[in-house]
Design a protein around this motif. Structure first.
Motif, PDB file in Angstrom:
ATOM      1  N   GLN A 247       0.820  -1.208   0.000  1.00 33.64           N
ATOM      2  CA  GLN A 247       0.000   0.000   0.000  1.00 33.64           C
ATOM      3  C   GLN A 247       0.858   1.263   0.000  1.00 33.64           C
ATOM      4  OE1 GLN A 247      -2.677   0.394   3.363  1.00 33.64           O
ATOM      5  NE2 GLN A 247      -2.797   2.610   3.116  1.00 33.64           N
ATOM      6  N   TYR A 248       1.864   1.304   0.867  1.00 30.73           N
ATOM      7  CA  TYR A 248       2.659   2.524   1.002  1.00 30.73           C
ATOM      8  C   TYR A 248       3.847   2.570   0.046  1.00 30.73           C
ATOM      9  CZ  TYR A 248      -0.110   3.370   5.171  1.00 30.73           C
ATOM     10  OH  TYR A 248      -1.156   3.599   6.034  1.00 30.73           O
ATOM     11  N   GLY A 249       4.346   1.421  -0.330  1.00 35.27           N
ATOM     12  CA  GLY A 249       5.477   1.378  -1.247  1.00 35.27           C
ATOM     13  C   GLY A 249       6.806   1.469  -0.521  1.00 35.27           C
ATOM     14  N   THR A 250       7.799   0.797  -1.052  1.00 35.08           N
ATOM     15  CA  THR A 250       9.110   0.712  -0.411  1.00 35.08           C
ATOM     16  C   THR A 250       9.761   2.081  -0.250  1.00 35.08           C
ATOM     17  OG1 THR A 250       9.424  -1.504  -1.318  1.00 35.08           O
ATOM     18  CG2 THR A 250      11.384  -0.365  -0.511  1.00 35.08           C
ATOM     19  N   ASP A 251       9.674   2.934  -1.274  1.00 35.83           N
ATOM     20  CA  ASP A 251      10.331   4.251  -1.211  1.00 35.83           C
ATOM     21  C   ASP A 251       9.776   5.096  -0.074  1.00 35.83           C
ATOM     22  OD1 ASP A 251      11.900   3.574  -3.351  1.00 35.83           O
ATOM     23  OD2 ASP A 251      10.724   4.702  -4.829  1.00 35.83           O
ATOM     24  N   THR A 252       8.449   5.148   0.041  1.00 32.12           N
ATOM     25  CA  THR A 252       7.820   5.928   1.111  1.00 32.12           C
ATOM     26  C   THR A 252       8.214   5.397   2.481  1.00 32.12           C
ATOM     27  OG1 THR A 252       5.925   6.559  -0.238  1.00 32.12           O
ATOM     28  CG2 THR A 252       5.606   6.576   2.150  1.00 32.12           C
ATOM     29  N   LEU A 253       8.162   4.088   2.624  1.00 31.13           N
ATOM     30  CA  LEU A 253       8.470   3.490   3.927  1.00 31.13           C
ATOM     31  C   LEU A 253       9.924   3.703   4.311  1.00 31.13           C
ATOM     32  CD1 LEU A 253       6.416   0.196   3.514  1.00 31.13           C
ATOM     33  CD2 LEU A 253       5.864   2.144   4.988  1.00 31.13           C
TER      34      LEU A 253
END
Length: 439
Positions: A251-257
């Protein structure tokens, strides 16, 4: 997680029968802890408590003990985190250990099995110590019914949540999420995006430094391997859990996390402190960081959510024991000091001065009642949470189990394997490991 990393380090050293240098002043020239000229026996006590307020508090307890009787003098030695266990095993192997060492609770049984700690069963039974600690802590301090350490402190994972952010999302801050569905819903309502960029994330299960293992414990209410060596990691509950975690990540994506995670490492920039993350899983000591870096945040503390309504929530804890290393020349005197160290008065003092969740149940309850403000809320929540907290003692049938499980969990989260395939492989590998060790 610092304590999980420490456990892995301890296990590797125990399994390796680690050698190394004994701290200066503790070699054979020390006359094997022989009686001093004043007739008192010197007890060598090692721990990793070197910073205030822990150092000041332990020195006060030691001073009180030394003044309370005229037979024993306790000499304290600070050893850095991690180094202490290397030194302890080296000293045991050399036949000249300290008399009391603070050690990891979840690997106590393994040290008992490997004859690295003294059996304290008879002494503990004589003083009826068992009833002073929770069942989980007491059992974790044993191997095959014999006591190899006395619980000193513990911890438990709880949910910290931002009340202001909940209000802004239209939620009742007096009703924290109680199930996985609720925490998902609450988190999404607290999310805030600007274009495609997340400015706020309400909740992500791995924020706070916990891993998939904590959520598997939360769902299963037990460890992967029971005391008889039965493996149960490839279960539908665990498959569902890994799918639940993977959906969050997608949902949030690796880059955001990764961007959010980088900020967690900077103390003042911690996204919970800056009110960019609404809910986070931590142990009770997180309240001290909030006092230091984010005094103005209005927060609440609640148990981890249960998988679904009607289920009991389960949390995970670690901790430390005071033990007598194998070969101590003064086992009974060392035990007497441990008994003093873990009595209600000194455990309450330790709790109030250091904010550690102490093992002595009456002391923990009293400390919770004596604290004030948000610290009181967090500490009392942790005390209450121990009723639904389990420990995961290292199974003696598979001490290296994490080396087989963790890569599979990581592969699932990276999308390299499905939960079904990853957990099936972990199950097979653990069963082989258990079978090998039973032979």
């Amino acid at each position: 997680m610092k304590r999980i990393a420490a456990l892995m380090l301890v296990l590797l050293m125990i399994l390796a029968g680690c050698g190394g240098l004994v701290p200066k002043g503790n070699d054979s020239s020390d006359k094997n802890n022989a009686e001093k000229a004043d007739g008192k026996t010197e007890i060598k006590f090692w721990s990793f408590w070197g910073s205030d307020p822990r150092k000041a508090t332990i020195n006060k307890i030691i001073d009180d003990y030394n003044k309370s009787q005229d037979k024993v003098t306790v000499k304290y030695t600070y050893l850095p985190w991690g180094d202490i266990w290397t030194k302890n095993l080296a000293a045991v192997a050399a036949g000249n250990p300290a008399d009391v060492v603070i050690n990891d609770i979840n690997s106590t049984a393994l040290r008992g099995l490997k004859n690295q700690a003294e059996d304290l069963t008879d002494l503990a039974e004589k003083d009826q110590l068992e009833g002073k600690f929770s069942k989980e802590l007491w059992q974790a301090s044993q191997h095959e019914g014999k006591v190899y350490g006395i619980p000193f402190n513990t911890d438990t994972r709880v949910l910290f949540y931002n009340k202001k952010m909940m209000k802004e999302a239209g939620l009742n801050p007096d009703q924290p999420p109680a199930t996985w569905d609720e925490i998902k819903k609450y988190g999404q309502l607290m999310d805030k995006k600007k274009g495609n960029t997340y400015e706020n994330i309400g909740f992500y299960p791995f924020f706070g430094g916990i891993g998939a293992d904590i959520w598997l414990t939360n769902a299963n209410h037990k460890n992967y391997i029971d005391e008889n060596g039965k493996v149960s990691i490839d279960t539908q509950e665990n498959i569902n859990t890994m799918n639940w975690l993977k959906k969050y990540q997608d949902q949030y994506g690796t880059d955001t996390l990764q961007k959010f995670q980088a900020k967690f490492d900077s103390q003042q920039g911690n996204p919970f402190f800056t009110e960019n993350v609404g809910m986070i899983i931590k142990d009770q000591s997180f309240a001290t960081q909030l006092d230091d870096f984010a005094k103005d945040i209005d927060y609440g503390v609640a148990p981890l959510p249960a998988v679904k309504e009607g289920e009991e929530p389960t949390s995970w804890g670690g901790g430390f024991v005071a033990e007598v290393p194998k070969g101590s020349k003064h086992k009974e005197a060392a035990y007497d000091f441990i008994k003093f160290l873990t009595n209600e008065k000194n455990q309450q003092l330790w709790a109030e001065e250091t904010f550690d969740l102490v093992a002595n149940e009456k002391a923990a309850q009293a400390a919770g009642e004596n604290l004030s403000g948000n610290k009181k809320v967090a500490y009392q929540a942790a005390v209450d949470n121990m009723k639904q907290t389990i420990l995961t003692p290292v199974p003696v049938t598979a001490p290296e189990y994490f080396n087989l499980v963790n890569p599979q969990l990581d592969a699932i989260m990276r999308g390299k394997k499905s939960p079904e395939d990853g957990l099936k492989k972990a199950q097979e590998d653990l069963e082989k490991l258990v079978e090998q060790n039973k032979k």
